[in-house]
Scaffold this active site. Sequence first.
Site, PDB file in Angstrom:
ATOM      1  N   HIS A 266       0.846  -1.201   0.000  1.00  0.00           N
ATOM      2  CA  HIS A 266       0.000   0.000   0.000  1.00  0.00           C
ATOM      3  C   HIS A 266       0.883   1.253   0.000  1.00  0.00           C
ATOM      4  O   HIS A 266       2.024   1.225   0.469  1.00  0.00           O
ATOM      5  CB  HIS A 266      -0.908  -0.001   1.227  1.00  0.00           C
ATOM      6  CG  HIS A 266      -0.148   0.033   2.511  1.00  0.00           C
ATOM      7  ND1 HIS A 266       0.381   1.195   3.030  1.00  0.00           N
ATOM      8  CD2 HIS A 266       0.239  -0.956   3.358  1.00  0.00           C
ATOM      9  CE1 HIS A 266       1.030   0.916   4.134  1.00  0.00           C
ATOM     10  NE2 HIS A 266       0.970  -0.392   4.365  1.00  0.00           N
TER      11      HIS A 266
ATOM     12  N   GLU B  49      -1.213  -7.043   7.782  1.00  0.00           N
ATOM     13  CA  GLU B  49       0.108  -6.786   8.364  1.00  0.00           C
ATOM     14  C   GLU B  49       0.262  -7.495   9.710  1.00  0.00           C
ATOM     15  O   GLU B  49      -0.725  -7.913  10.335  1.00  0.00           O
ATOM     16  CB  GLU B  49       0.286  -5.266   8.526  1.00  0.00           C
ATOM     17  CG  GLU B  49       1.640  -4.793   9.067  1.00  0.00           C
ATOM     18  CD  GLU B  49       2.855  -5.274   8.293  1.00  0.00           C
ATOM     19  OE1 GLU B  49       3.140  -6.491   8.314  1.00  0.00           O
ATOM     20  OE2 GLU B  49       3.554  -4.421   7.686  1.00  0.00           O
TER      21      GLU B  49
END
Lengths: 191, 191
Positions: free
Chosen positions: B8, B76
């Site tokens: 991202h 994550e």
Amino acid sequence: MNVTLLRHGATARPGVYAGRLDVPLAAAGRAAMWQATRGLQVQRVVSSPLSRCRLFAEALAERHGWPLTVEPAWREMDFGDWEGRTAAEILAQAPEALEAFWRDPETHAPPGGEGLADLRRRVLAAWERRPRDADLLIITHGGPMRLLFQHLLGLPCESLWRLELHPAARIDFVLDEVGARLTQFDCGKGH
Amino acid sequence: MNVTLLRHGATARPGVYAGRLDVPLAAAGRAAMWQATRGLQVQRVVSSPLSRCRLFAEALAERHGWPLTVEPAWREMDFGDWEGRTAAEILAQAPEALEAFWRDPETHAPPGGEGLADLRRRVLAAWERRPRDADLLIITHGGPMRLLFQHLLGLPCESLWRLELHPAARIDFVLDEVGARLTQFDCGKGH
């Protein structure tokens, strides 16, 4: 400090094993090297003495006013009896040595050629004595680039082929007190 | 078959540890993701469920008509007590745990968070059950990308930080019967 490794572009004799053989760079190979270095900012250039690296290195260094060092230790692995022959030709006559080299290059040198340990020794020695006062471009060959990539990332021997590497491939590292870190990789023309 | 990993872009809270924390993508981060995927041709997209990955994944998939799978296992690492805090804040209060994590993440998990071995287990499990019928884009985070890079290249644990990895970083592999080979790497915006 940044270090860029550039492989020479496609030669006039694609597909033949050429280590000590001084095959000329093709026009398209030279164009690919210009493209791969577009916008690059370094202060020094180091080149293999083989003409497919050196002639472009001279032109690039002259264009930017960068000092150039020609360093014999950055030449390609000596492929011995395979020099000037294609893999298909070698496989048709005596496939065993070539297949063994592909499977385990650490312990199977090209007949009459140079072992991977010898190549690693001279490449890492050249790396240790590189200019350290400036961002650096090293113009060299597939073998030295694989070995230096392996060394800087801490790759095990068996991962040598995990890098796709075509003519005009480029690898960029940043170096600081912590060590080397990969910042860019482009596998070059042919993929 | 080609696999592209995309991190991202920059978030609205740069510099804070954010694993389970769903920090929004900044406008510039979204633009960097469009730029990093310009010209990309895949047939499937897989995304982390966190909005900084998923919202861009939805827009990209819709634009090209590519099927999208949202896969929780690509989120994550959970940073536990560090979530929402900067490294400077953590170092000011209790530096030991953070310094130990940087030095040896294998054996020093974030307090109250997820260990690297746990993250590796879920990421490699997600990798094993990925769609195998098409070129694939996986939109995920720094931790999963480092671990998959390490896994596919055969890197040892201590080489985890040898990859410079900024927002919108991209890694490309080609996969065939021989295994995975790195074809492209771009460390992203911030270098």
